[in-house]
Design an enzyme around this catalytic site. Structure first.
Site, PDB file in Angstrom:
ATOM      1  CD  GLN A  95      32.264  71.249 -19.905  1.00 15.05           C
ATOM      2  OE1 GLN A  95      32.726  72.401 -19.817  1.00 15.05           O
ATOM      3  NE2 GLN A  95      32.330  70.541 -21.024  1.00 15.05           N
ATOM      4  CG  HIS A 101      27.394  67.781 -22.387  1.00 15.96           C
ATOM      5  ND1 HIS A 101      28.736  67.812 -22.092  1.00 15.96           N
ATOM      6  CD2 HIS A 101      26.755  67.983 -21.215  1.00 15.96           C
ATOM      7  CE1 HIS A 101      28.900  68.021 -20.809  1.00 15.96           C
ATOM      8  NE2 HIS A 101      27.704  68.137 -20.242  1.00 15.96           N
ATOM      9  CG  HIS A 103      22.454  69.168 -19.792  1.00 15.69           C
ATOM     10  ND1 HIS A 103      22.484  68.026 -19.011  1.00 15.69           N
ATOM     11  CD2 HIS A 103      23.692  69.713 -19.699  1.00 15.69           C
ATOM     12  CE1 HIS A 103      23.683  67.896 -18.462  1.00 15.69           C
ATOM     13  NE2 HIS A 103      24.439  68.898 -18.853  1.00 15.69           N
TER      14      HIS A 103
HETATM   15  P1  5GP Z   1      27.646  68.093 -17.164  1.00 17.32           P
HETATM   16  O1  5GP Z   1      27.638  67.952 -15.672  1.00 17.32           O
HETATM   17  O2  5GP Z   1      29.040  67.918 -17.723  1.00 17.32           O
HETATM   18  O3  5GP Z   1      26.956  69.310 -17.685  1.00 17.32           O
HETATM   19  O4  5GP Z   1      26.755  66.902 -17.722  1.00 17.32           O
HETATM   20  C1  5GP Z   1      27.231  65.613 -17.900  1.00 17.32           C
HETATM   21  C2  5GP Z   1      26.025  64.703 -17.973  1.00 17.32           C
HETATM   22  O5  5GP Z   1      26.437  63.461 -18.501  1.00 17.32           O
HETATM   23  C3  5GP Z   1      25.374  64.432 -16.616  1.00 17.32           C
HETATM   24  O6  5GP Z   1      24.013  64.844 -16.634  1.00 17.32           O
HETATM   25  C4  5GP Z   1      25.536  62.917 -16.442  1.00 17.32           C
HETATM   26  O7  5GP Z   1      24.424  62.320 -15.821  1.00 17.32           O
HETATM   27  C5  5GP Z   1      25.713  62.451 -17.873  1.00 17.32           C
HETATM   28  N1  5GP Z   1      26.502  61.238 -18.013  1.00 17.32           N
HETATM   29  C6  5GP Z   1      27.688  60.966 -17.393  1.00 17.32           C
HETATM   30  N2  5GP Z   1      28.151  59.767 -17.776  1.00 17.32           N
HETATM   31  C7  5GP Z   1      27.241  59.275 -18.667  1.00 17.32           C
HETATM   32  C8  5GP Z   1      27.171  58.050 -19.413  1.00 17.32           C
HETATM   33  O8  5GP Z   1      28.045  57.174 -19.345  1.00 17.32           O
HETATM   34  N3  5GP Z   1      26.094  57.878 -20.207  1.00 17.32           N
HETATM   35  C9  5GP Z   1      25.093  58.825 -20.327  1.00 17.32           C
HETATM   36  N4  5GP Z   1      24.071  58.545 -21.129  1.00 17.32           N
HETATM   37  N5  5GP Z   1      25.138  59.986 -19.632  1.00 17.32           N
HETATM   38  C10 5GP Z   1      26.191  60.209 -18.818  1.00 17.32           C
END
Ligand code: 5GP
Ligand code: ZN
Length: 115
Positions: A95, A101, A103
């Site tokens: 994360q 969130h 996906h």
């Molecule tokens: P995690 O790594 O926390 O599971 O997922 C975070 C996700 O947020 C990543 O897939 C990354 O590409 C996406 N993300 C990060 N910053 C932004 C942003 O400013 N806008 C959007 N639409 N996605 C973002």
């Protein structure tokens, strides 16, 4: 709302995003760095850090979030072909944004185990 939280700022409209669905409890928008032909993030409007921070009171919200995942999969046309749903939690879970969130990844063959 946490003013420091990237996704709270997206909920507030302070940071632009391409929204594909929204209601009074959740919003969904396209990932800025897609890991599949379709990559959508579905989040609660209310700030919740992660699955590890969920409370009993969040059960209805999370049930709603999962039902809207189904709705989005139908709306975007990948309900029948299949898709991957992922909730990364904490450092070892991968994360990077501290606002829960889901996906939704679709449009290519997924593999197991994930990286
Ligand atoms: P995690 O790594 O926390 O599971 O997922 C975070 C996700 O947020 C990543 O897939 C990354 O590409 C996406 N993300 C990060 N910053 C932004 C942003 O400013 N806008 C959007 N639409 N996605 C973002
Ligand atoms: Zn937040």
């Amino acid at each position: 709302m946490s003013s420091q939280c990237l996704f709270c700022r997206i909920v507030a409209g302070e940071i632009p995003s391409t929204r594909v669905y929204e209601d009074d409890q959740v919003i969904a928008f396209r990932d800025i760095s897609p890991a599949a032909p379709q990559h959508i993030l579905l989040i609660p409007r209310r700030h919740i850090q992660s699955v590890a921070a969920l409370e009993v009171e969040d059960a209805a919200l999370m049930g709603h979030l999962m039902l809207q995942a189904r709705h989005i999969a139908e709306q975007e046309g990948f309900a029948d072909t299949g898709f991957r749903s992922v909730l990364n939690t904490g450092d070892e879970g991968g994360q990077t944004v501290g606002h829960l969130h889901l996906h939704l990844l679709a449009g290519r063959q997924m593999h197991w185990p994930p990286g």
